[in-house]
Motif scaffolding. Structure first.
Motif, PDB file in Angstrom:
ATOM      1  N   LEU A  25       0.827  -1.043   0.093  1.00 46.47           N
ATOM      2  CA  LEU A  25      -0.067   0.071  -0.010  1.00 46.47           C
ATOM      3  C   LEU A  25       0.920   1.303   0.166  1.00 46.47           C
ATOM      4  N   GLY A  26       2.008   1.240   0.943  1.00 50.15           N
ATOM      5  CA  GLY A  26       2.808   2.308   0.768  1.00 50.15           C
ATOM      6  C   GLY A  26       3.484   2.658  -0.185  1.00 50.15           C
ATOM      7  N   ARG A  27       4.063   1.247  -0.925  1.00 52.29           N
ATOM      8  CA  ARG A  27       4.995   1.093  -2.062  1.00 52.29           C
ATOM      9  C   ARG A  27       4.108   1.873  -3.311  1.00 52.29           C
ATOM     10  N   ASP A  28       2.932   1.400  -3.426  1.00 51.82           N
ATOM     11  CA  ASP A  28       2.103   1.824  -4.740  1.00 51.82           C
ATOM     12  C   ASP A  28       1.260   3.266  -4.504  1.00 51.82           C
ATOM     13  N   CYS A  29       0.986   3.631  -3.232  1.00 56.22           N
ATOM     14  CA  CYS A  29       0.083   4.779  -3.151  1.00 56.22           C
ATOM     15  C   CYS A  29       0.841   5.801  -2.316  1.00 56.22           C
ATOM     16  N   GLY A  30       1.936   5.490  -1.584  1.00 59.04           N
ATOM     17  CA  GLY A  30       2.491   6.499  -0.504  1.00 59.04           C
ATOM     18  C   GLY A  30       2.939   7.824  -1.093  1.00 59.04           C
TER      19      GLY A  30
END
Length: 226
Positions: A25-30
């Protein structure tokens, strides 16, 4: 990705029963997210939130976050919702928020023990809630909105004068002492007359003596003794 909803800079990952923030989640949207909603999960830790460095709004309602809650530095965050978690230590939370969210203007803590209202306990009343608001505004003077209410000018002025004294401190009672000492209710009656099964008189314990000229004896004779 199942459960993930993205609309512009708004990211939602709601009701997925996750115990921690998924790494993907952090990798794709952060890198682009400005609003993140992680409501209705099982979060006990916010590890991984540091990937969302540009957040302006963070919704964490209905999780399992407690007193050990740690946020990364979020200099742009202006809205934080922590409704219905397990936060008890209000002062610790506020000190932490003052350090890591300097731009915070909107905060909601409803449904936590730290927020004393009827959502948590029917024993709490409006005065408890007013003291809570006063203390929060003392710690976070830049807030514009707290829980469901806009911060008023009067509240802000009162927090400036009395906010430091609004902290509620509860005495700690050890379990050993509580078990050894049964609850005792105060009564002004002498010990001999406290038990319902005891009918012993206690007239002799009175030290009042009448020194008047006229007899006062008849005043204490009941009709059934005549």
């Amino acid at each position: 990705m199942a459960g993930l909803a993205v609309s512009g800079t708004q990211v939602s990952y709601i009701g997925q029963d996750c115990r921690e923030i998924p790494e993907h989640l952090g990798r794709d949207c952060g890198h682009f997210a400005k609003r993140l909603d992680l409501s209705f999960n099982l979060l006990r830790s916010l590890e991984g939130l540091s990937a969302f460095g540009s957040l302006e709004e963070l919704i964490l309602d209905n999780n399992l976050l407690g007193n050990d809650l740690v946020l990364p530095g979020l200099p742009r965050l202006h809205t934080l919702s922590l409704n219905k978690n397990q936060i008890i230590d209000l002062e610790r939370l506020l000190d932490h928020l003052a350090e890591v969210t300097p731009a915070l203007e909107y905060l909601s803590l409803l449904g936590n023990v730290a927020c004393p209202n009827e959502l948590v306990s029917l024993e709490k009343d409006e005065e408890d809630y007013k003291r809570y608001r006063c203390f929060v505004l003392h710690k976070l003077p830049n807030l514009k909105f707290l829980d469901t209410r806009k911060v008023t000018r009067q509240e802000r002025e009162e927090a400036l004068v009395r906010g430091a004294f609004m902290k509620v401190v509860k005495a700690k009672v050890s379990s050993d002492n509580a078990a050894a000492s049964p609850e005792c209710h105060y009564t002004p009656l002498p010990s001999a007359s406290r038990e319902l099964t005891s009918h012993r008189g206690v007239l002799g314990k009175c030290h009042y003596v009448y020194y008047g000229k006229n007899s006062e004896g008849n005043r204490f004779i009941r009709d059934d003794q005549l």
